[in-house]
Enzyme design. Structure first.
Site, PDB file in Angstrom:
ATOM      1  N   ASN A 137       0.612  -1.147  -0.100  1.00  0.00           N
ATOM      2  CA  ASN A 137      -0.324   0.129   0.193  1.00  0.00           C
ATOM      3  C   ASN A 137       1.100   1.520  -0.068  1.00  0.00           C
ATOM      4  OD1 ASN A 137       0.729   0.151   2.577  1.00  0.00           O
ATOM      5  ND2 ASN A 137      -0.939   0.205   3.778  1.00  0.00           N
ATOM      6  N   HIS A 139       3.141   2.147   2.193  1.00  0.00           N
ATOM      7  CA  HIS A 139       4.104   2.107   3.092  1.00  0.00           C
ATOM      8  C   HIS A 139       5.992   2.524   3.771  1.00  0.00           C
ATOM      9  CE1 HIS A 139       2.912  -1.262   5.654  1.00  0.00           C
ATOM     10  NE2 HIS A 139       3.898  -1.624   5.488  1.00  0.00           N
TER      11      HIS A 139
HETATM   12  C1  F6R Z   1       9.813  -2.979   8.540  1.00  0.00           C
HETATM   13  C2  F6R Z   1       9.160  -1.704   7.738  1.00  0.00           C
HETATM   14  C3  F6R Z   1       7.598  -2.155   7.098  1.00  0.00           C
HETATM   15  C4  F6R Z   1       8.338  -3.230   5.714  1.00  0.00           C
HETATM   16  C5  F6R Z   1       7.048  -3.523   4.804  1.00  0.00           C
HETATM   17  C6  F6R Z   1       7.574  -4.693   3.604  1.00  0.00           C
HETATM   18  O1  F6R Z   1      10.176  -2.482   9.239  1.00  0.00           O
HETATM   19  O2  F6R Z   1       9.385  -0.756   8.388  1.00  0.00           O
HETATM   20  O3  F6R Z   1       7.798  -0.290   6.413  1.00  0.00           O
HETATM   21  O4  F6R Z   1       9.443  -2.504   5.634  1.00  0.00           O
HETATM   22  O5  F6R Z   1       6.037  -3.672   5.125  1.00  0.00           O
HETATM   23  O6  F6R Z   1       7.850  -5.496   4.460  1.00  0.00           O
HETATM   24  P1  F6R Z   1       8.311  -6.774   3.382  1.00  0.00           P
HETATM   25  O7  F6R Z   1       9.865  -6.575   3.002  1.00  0.00           O
HETATM   26  O8  F6R Z   1       7.766  -7.976   4.453  1.00  0.00           O
HETATM   27  O9  F6R Z   1       7.181  -6.722   2.110  1.00  0.00           O
END
Ligand code: F6R
Length: 244
Positions: A137, A139
């Site tokens: 999304n 973030h």
């Molecule tokens: C983790 C964080 C999140 C992740 C994001 C992607 O500390 O801040 O923003 O980077 O949710 O997560 P993955 O890499 O598991 O797809």
């Protein structure tokens, strides 16, 4: 400015990311490095551990700052982000507890916990290199899509999509904490340089959306377009919706 680097596969992406982090630490052994959790940087951490074992890099003088932590989980909790970093990286290299900074997931006073983290970031002189993943999304950290950007460290209600995505690490979705404490958009944007990693098809839309030229708090990572030094490392899947 966003600099796009498309890598052949996840392994190549992780290797390239490790070279960038190691170079920063070699050039400035006392650097403050911002770390992210999640699946995406795991390959980067594995590569850095190998470089450390080959004595190509040492982390013993760096300061670490993590992006976020679940509210209510202690450092020792098996799903806390502190535990994740300790198990997957810090304990495998020469990083000691006193070098590590995390926002407190367990606090009495939320405002005080957030202010404390901002103060720690400031006292360290800011982050030199911030590693970021990205949510499907858009973030970054746990800055979820919203009507406005929240600038400093704050408590956030996790988006349903994030709870769903992160439930893979918990026995049951109901166990995923509903809140997190996260660096704000301003805290992230203060980093001198940023390394954003995306390696999955589910991130392709978010990656496309950060190269549109439009900054929109509904796609929190789109703010990175205003930062002077962001390297975006993707593989072919994450780059699949970008125009050649
Ligand atoms: C983790 C964080 C999140 C992740 C994001 C992607 O500390 O801040 O923003 O980077 O949710 O997560 P993955 O890499 O598991 O797809």
């Amino acid at each position: 400015m966003l600099q796009l680097i498309v890598n052949e596969n996840y392994h190549a992406l992780s290797k390239k990311a490790a070279q960038i982090v190691a170079k920063q630490v070699q050039e400035k052994p006392t650097a403050a490095i911002g770390f992210a959790t999640g699946s995406t940087p795991l390959g980067l951490y594995r590569e850095l551990i190998q470089m450390y074992q080959r004595k190509e890099v040492s982390f013993d003088r760096i300061t670490t700052f993590n992006l976020d932590e679940y509210v209510g989980l202690t450092k020792k909790h098996s799903q806390s982000y502190y535990h994740f970093m300790w198990e997957n990286f810090f304990s495998k290299v020469d990083i000691k507890e006193h070098q590590i900074h995390f926002p407190d997931g367990v606090y009495e006073d939320a405002d005080a916990a957030c202010e404390k983290y901002e103060r720690q970031l400031e006292e360290a002189g800011g982050v030199d290199l911030q590693i970021l993943g990205i949510g499907a999304n858009g973030h970054i950290g746990f800055n979820e899509p919203a009507d406005t950007f929240t600038m400093t460290t704050h408590i956030v209600e996790l988006a349903e999509q994030t709870i769903e995505a992160n439930s893979r690490f918990f026995a049951d979705k109901s166990e995923v904490p509903r809140k997190a404490i996260t660096m704000g958009i301003g805290s992230i944007m203060k980093a001198k340089s940023i390394l954003l990693l995306a390696s999955d098809e589910s991130k392709a839309e978010a990656i496309r959306d950060i190269f549109t030229g439009i900054v929109d708090p509904q796609i929190p990572a789109s703010i990175l377009q205003l930062h002077p030094n962001v390297m975006v490392l993707v593989n072919a899947e994450a780059a699949s919706l970008l125009q050649p």
